[in-house]
Design an enzyme around this catalytic site. Structure first.
Site, PDB file in Angstrom:
ATOM      1  N   ASP A 285       0.545   3.919   1.701  1.00  0.00           N
ATOM      2  CA  ASP A 285       0.782   4.487   3.030  1.00  0.00           C
ATOM      3  C   ASP A 285       1.777   3.686   3.866  1.00  0.00           C
ATOM      4  O   ASP A 285       2.142   4.097   4.965  1.00  0.00           O
ATOM      5  CB  ASP A 285      -0.535   4.684   3.795  1.00  0.00           C
ATOM      6  CG  ASP A 285      -1.214   3.372   4.184  1.00  0.00           C
ATOM      7  OD1 ASP A 285      -0.695   2.290   3.841  1.00  0.00           O
ATOM      8  OD2 ASP A 285      -2.283   3.438   4.825  1.00  0.00           O
TER       9      ASP A 285
ATOM     10  N   HIS B   9      30.622 -12.212 -35.289  1.00  0.00           N
ATOM     11  CA  HIS B   9      30.076 -12.294 -36.636  1.00  0.00           C
ATOM     12  C   HIS B   9      28.654 -12.867 -36.618  1.00  0.00           C
ATOM     13  O   HIS B   9      27.801 -12.437 -37.394  1.00  0.00           O
ATOM     14  CB  HIS B   9      30.990 -13.131 -37.528  1.00  0.00           C
ATOM     15  CG  HIS B   9      32.337 -12.515 -37.744  1.00  0.00           C
ATOM     16  ND1 HIS B   9      32.579 -11.529 -38.677  1.00  0.00           N
ATOM     17  CD2 HIS B   9      33.516 -12.714 -37.113  1.00  0.00           C
ATOM     18  CE1 HIS B   9      33.845 -11.153 -38.618  1.00  0.00           C
ATOM     19  NE2 HIS B   9      34.446 -11.872 -37.673  1.00  0.00           N
TER      20      HIS B   9
ATOM     21  N   CYS C 170      -2.390   2.813   9.018  1.00  0.00           N
ATOM     22  CA  CYS C 170      -3.345   1.789   8.590  1.00  0.00           C
ATOM     23  C   CYS C 170      -4.541   1.694   9.546  1.00  0.00           C
ATOM     24  O   CYS C 170      -5.646   1.341   9.128  1.00  0.00           O
ATOM     25  CB  CYS C 170      -2.662   0.427   8.506  1.00  0.00           C
ATOM     26  SG  CYS C 170      -1.496   0.266   7.140  1.00  0.00           S
TER      27      CYS C 170
ATOM     28  N   HIS D 178       0.849  -1.188   0.000  1.00  0.00           N
ATOM     29  CA  HIS D 178       0.000   0.000   0.000  1.00  0.00           C
ATOM     30  C   HIS D 178       0.885   1.239   0.000  1.00  0.00           C
ATOM     31  O   HIS D 178       1.987   1.228   0.579  1.00  0.00           O
ATOM     32  CB  HIS D 178      -0.900   0.050   1.243  1.00  0.00           C
ATOM     33  CG  HIS D 178      -2.153  -0.751   1.133  1.00  0.00           C
ATOM     34  ND1 HIS D 178      -2.737  -1.374   2.226  1.00  0.00           N
ATOM     35  CD2 HIS D 178      -2.962  -1.033   0.078  1.00  0.00           C
ATOM     36  CE1 HIS D 178      -3.830  -2.007   1.848  1.00  0.00           C
ATOM     37  NE2 HIS D 178      -3.984  -1.811   0.548  1.00  0.00           N
TER      38      HIS D 178
ATOM     39  N   ASP E  73      27.837 -23.265 -30.447  1.00  0.00           N
ATOM     40  CA  ASP E  73      28.989 -22.737 -29.721  1.00  0.00           C
ATOM     41  C   ASP E  73      29.105 -23.476 -28.394  1.00  0.00           C
ATOM     42  O   ASP E  73      28.101 -23.882 -27.814  1.00  0.00           O
ATOM     43  CB  ASP E  73      28.847 -21.232 -29.473  1.00  0.00           C
ATOM     44  CG  ASP E  73      30.193 -20.553 -29.245  1.00  0.00           C
ATOM     45  OD1 ASP E  73      30.807 -20.806 -28.187  1.00  0.00           O
ATOM     46  OD2 ASP E  73      30.618 -19.772 -30.112  1.00  0.00           O
TER      47      ASP E  73
END
Length: 700
Positions: free
Chosen positions: A170, A637, A264, A168, A655
């Protein structure tokens, strides 16, 4: 002044942590003490009633979080926006709070049922009453903010929360008297922090550290110069004191277990209304995506892109394909806090193939080139996917599609020509597409359907592990055979590792048998190949015995010198000096090749293009019209070729280094795959599989 402040609270008679809807509740199920909670609440009540009038709402059995009255709604003047709780565990509180607001004479505004908004927990008035800070990201949706602006007649500034601990607004943000702000910057994204800095001058910003943040120091109740909070460090208390505030601590540890503290537990119910512009900068777009949305993971990519970019979404419509090969269609409403963020998000969504739904075709924004080789600011950067641009009510296809270019529009006697160009190639007289409006890219759903029906497919642009190499090689062999037989084109990008690992004899075979139609590489592969052909070594190492040869460190220079004496590789072949090897086979079988030089090249060979721009152009010419590109252990490349290759061309990158193949697979093309293995082994397996396909089982 303080007598006018009225605060709503709810006694914790039924308070308990018996479910988890935020990180603070995790590990605290049934570990809260109602007795201690009651004592803490009463102490907070006692502190606050010294400075304000406290009103109470009756707690209700079964709704333990009703004690957090900040989430009941948002009040400004005589209007209240009732909360729409995100979690079902709190939704039952809504009618009780609505009844209380109506009994007090407030005009109650109710949001659409599917639009979460959690009241004064996620919306905090600047204490001068000039604007409303509104949070989104966890509990409240961005689309609720325009409603707040309209119903409360206030300017709304949207802040995105990114730390789930501070779910929240707050919990991490507290406007204070006289325009001061107590906040935790780590709870917000970059855009939101920048917005805060633009609105609140530096001398009035009180940024706290994480230690104070997790003690909910920002979850404070501010009344005039009093700041009531759970706990604060000595340094924070000193900062508040230096600015004329009096911090008052009142422990609220039991409520922290549920993710709340002083703010809260309170709701200010008489917020004064001051005239301000009724504005919200929230932008909306509706997009459509089509394809195999679930199989390809595209729908997840789209939604993740929106959220990661700072936006919000609502799925307006989703039509799932009825059969396995049917495509699906989704329409998504995209919201962003302002036009800048929306443009960034839309640019990424367009790259994913999304199109904007609008009654009218939105024209692309064109800006003239004022300096050759330089694009206007905010130019659209192209991708590998086929792209169209809306100009004069018509969708025009972009020619020469490639990655990392700009879209140039030129007027010709036959009409407008739209082309993808590198920045350096832009010319005066052209215009460039800027922003993301009026652009759409197209994903090839036919390729996806085909891949879904093949046993060995290139789905997902994945990186193959060693145990799957044989399966991948089998598919590549089939592709090489089909492409050759129908007169298609295969391009090989090779690095010197092909020679070092003994793969040259297998690459020679591919060239002789007509499977290779162009070869791209650097100076090194040609030098090492020629060194092996002339002297049997590669970088001075005997290729038969695997041991260093006396004086072998000079062999590559001797090879270069020999070819330079001849004037070119082709001349060396014609003169009978070069009689074997990869470059020999290319010359003998008329396979074009291009060697791009670098700053580290010795010599170089006379065939090597040391002009980078010339080399890039030559590469682009040779890959044009290719059906498959086989990349063999050449990172730079391969990446360069990948960037200039449009979607629809299969690419295989081999690779031993996973980072290289991952880089190529990150292009996002479903026709691409990376194989992590030794390139010499790969080529050997490929020749064996081609032998099986042609009925030749003798060892190579």
């Amino acid at each position: 002044m303080t007598d006018a402040v009225r605060i709503l609270m709810c006694a914790p008679h039924h308070y308990e942590v018996d479910y988890v809807i935020n990180p603070w509740m995790e590990g605290n199920i049934h570990r809260s003490s109602r007795e201690r909670a009651q004592a803490e609440w009463e102490q907070l009540h006692q502190v606050l009633e010294t400075y304000a009038t406290i009103e109470q709402i009756e707690p209700q059995q079964g709704w333990p979080d009703m004690v957090f009255t900040a989430n009941a709604g948002l009040i400004l003047g005589d209007n209240v926006v009732l909360s729409r709780f995100f979690h079902a565990e709190r939704q039952g509180e809504e009618p009780y709070f609505q009844q209380w607001f109506e009994s007090q004479g407030y005009k109650v505004h109710v949001l659409p049922k599917s639009l979460p908004f959690e009241g004064a927990g996620d919306a905090l008035l600047d204490r001068s009453g000039r604007w409303l800070w509104a949070g989104y990201g966890f509990r409240s949706e961005l689309d609720s903010h325009p409603y707040l602006a309209k119903w409360l007649d206030v300017e709304v500034l949207s802040l995105r929360l990114v730390d789930r601990r501070f779910y929240h607004l707050d919990t991490c943000f507290c406007p204070l008297t006289d325009g001061y702000l107590l906040y935790y910057p780590g709870a917000f994204d970059t855009y939101s922090n920048r917005l805060i800095e633009l609105r609140v001058p530096p001398e009035k910003r009180i940024a706290i550290d994480e230690v104070d943040a997790v003690n909910f120091a920002c979850n404070s109740v501010n009344i005039d110069r009093i700041v009531v909070m759970n706990k604060a460090s000595d340094s924070l208390k000193q900062m508040l004191t230096d600015r004329g505030f009096t911090p008052l601590e009142t422990p609220l540890g039991e409520f922290l277990k549920a993710g709340g503290a002083a703010k809260c537990l309170t709701l200010r119910v008489n917020e004064p209304h001051q005239e301000s512009p009724q504005t919200s900068t929230v932008q909306n777009r509706t997009i459509q995506i089509e394809g195999h949305l679930l199989d390809s993971g595209l729908v997840n990519q789209v939604l993740d892109t929106i959220v990661a970019g700072g936006g919000s979404f609502q799925v307006a419509n989703f039509q799932l394909g009825a059969q396995r090969l049917d495509t699906s269609v989704a329409q998504v409403k995209v919201s962003a806090p302002d036009s800048t963020v929306m443009a960034d998000i839309m640019g990424q969504l367009i790259d994913l193939g999304a199109t904007t739904i609008s009654e009218d075709t939105i024209a692309a924004n064109l800006v003239a080139v004022t300096q050759a080789g330089v694009a206007p600011d905010d130019f659209y950067a192209t991708t590998i996917y086929p792209t169209e641009v809306s100009i004069d009510g018509e969708w025009l296809k972009v020619q020469g599609q490639r990655m990392d270019g700009a879209i140039a529009v030129a007027n010709t006697p036959s009409g407008k020509i739209v082309r993808c160009k590198l920045l350096r190639d832009l010319q005066l007289g052209e215009s460039v597409v800027v922003g993301s409006e009026g652009i759409r890219t197209k994903r090839n759903t036919t390729t996806i359907k085909k891949a879904a029906t093949e046993e060995f497919s290139f789905m997902g642009a994945g990186v193959s592990s060693e145990r799957r190499v044989e399966l991948v090689v089998e598919q590549i062999a089939w592709d090489l055979r089909r492409i050759r037989d129908r007169g298609g084109k295969v391009v090989v990008v090779a690095g010197p590792v092909v020679i070092h690992t003994g793969g040259s004899e297998h690459l020679n075979r591919l060239i002789r048998d007509g499977y290779v139609h162009a070869l791209l590489g650097g100076n090194a592969i040609a030098v090492h190949d020629i060194e092996q052909s002339l002297m049997g070594t590669s970088l001075g190492v005997d290729m038969q015995r695997g041991t260093s040869v006396h004086g072998g460190h000079r062999h590559h220079l001797k090879a270069i010198n020999t070819i330079r004496r001849c004037g070119s590789i082709a001349n060396a072949v014609e003169q009978g000096i070069l009689t074997s090897g990869v470059m020999y086979e290319c010359v003998k079988h008329q396979v074009p090749f291009s060697l791009a030089g670098s700053i580290r090249d010795d010599g170089p060979l006379p065939d090597t293009k040391m002009d980078l721009i010339e080399a890039q152009a030559d590469y682009a010419r040779l890959i044009e019209g290719s059906d498959l590109i086989l990349m063999l252990s050449s990172m730079l490349h391969s990446i360069g070729v990948g960037n200039m290759t449009p979607a629809g061309v299969k690419m295989v990158c081999v690779d031993i280094n996973p980072a290289v193949v991952t880089k190529l697979s990150d292009r996002g093309s479903i026709e691409s795959i990376g194989v992590v293995t030794d390139v010499g082994l790969f080529l050997s397996l490929l020749i064996q599989q081609l032998n099986k396909l042609t009925g030749q089982y003798d060892r190579v």
